[in-house]
Design a protein around this motif. Sequence first.
Motif, short mmCIF file in Angstrom:
data_model
loop_
_atom_site.label_atom_id
_atom_site.label_comp_id
_atom_site.label_asym_id
_atom_site.label_seq_id
_atom_site.Cartn_x
_atom_site.Cartn_y
_atom_site.Cartn_z
N ARG A 127 -10.36 -2.77 -0.84
CA ARG A 127 -10.98 -1.70 -0.05
C ARG A 127 -12.46 -1.58 -0.36
O ARG A 127 -13.28 -1.32 0.52
N GLU A 175 -9.71 2.73 -4.50
CA GLU A 175 -11.04 2.29 -4.94
C GLU A 175 -11.83 3.40 -5.63
O GLU A 175 -12.83 3.13 -6.29
N CYS A 178 -15.90 -2.35 2.26
CA CYS A 178 -16.97 -1.39 2.52
C CYS A 178 -18.36 -2.01 2.38
O CYS A 178 -19.38 -1.38 2.72
N HIS A 200 0.84 -1.19 0.00
CA HIS A 200 0.00 0.00 0.00
C HIS A 200 0.88 1.25 0.00
O HIS A 200 2.07 1.18 0.24
#
Length: 313
Positions: free
Chosen positions: A308, A131, A312, A91
């Motif tokens: 990601r 995202e 969610c 990341h």
Amino acid sequence: MSEAQAYLNGNFIPDSEAKLSVTDLGIVYGASVTEMVRTFQHQLFLLDDHLERLFSALDYACIEPPVSQAELKQVCETLVERNAALLPDQHDLGLTVFITAGHNLPYLGLAELKTCQTPTICVHTFPLAFELWDRKYAVGQNLIRSEVQPLNAAIFNPGVKSRSRIHLYRADKLVRRNNPEASALLFDPAGYVAETTIGNFFLVQGNQILSPRPEYILGGISQRMVIRLAKQLGMDYQETDISPNMILEADEALTSSTAYCLMPVTRFEDNQLSEGIPGPVYWKLLTAWSQAVGVDILQQAQEIGTARRQACL
């Protein structure tokens, strides 16, 4: 350390404690200049270029720098080193620096004159929100001409990156009333392309990359990277007036911005561009960018963006 840190007025503090007073001129007037930098492999990319532009903006805005450029660079690198330790290796972070003009004297009075004359400086990081744009690398984006015009250089230099950007916020809001997935493309008073709300615009015509003249745009650090990579690929670069018809007739259209680096434009208003798919020059530039930073930009965005997005749900 379980919480990311921020830097505020000389101190490293928990990110959740980094707050501005309602008397700060960054809130009262939007009197603040800013830069956003991203990392690749947890290393800040083109940090010196961003800081040079920041200090030039401070001079233009008549804000006295509260630290030297070298000191601010050290703060940025220290903050990333600390906060990157909280991230997985694959990341990356975004880092934002902003400096405001201090506090509003009419709110505090002469007793707080020194406070009002002391700029506020804040540096904070955030995990890049892949995202939000990962899918657009492969399918492109839709730009729509905005009724909002860029800043008039006679009033405020559009080449200065300030927090006074409500016109850009409004531009995207107006466009998305009719198309929530689109983004605004601003045109100058003569009807030529200026920029998007978050980045620079390019056309590809044969072996040439065209970009708008600089008078109405924020010259991007990522824009410089596109120019450098284009020259490495043996392409010519030219700044010129770009009309709507030129967009429709071009081989490809692209945008650049710090977070996502490079993005294809496959639709302008109701018109399909480059047969509705990203073109070969875009892929060559993105590949060259990935090689330059040692990260597969597309793969990173797609893998982390998917993860990601699923988190969610």
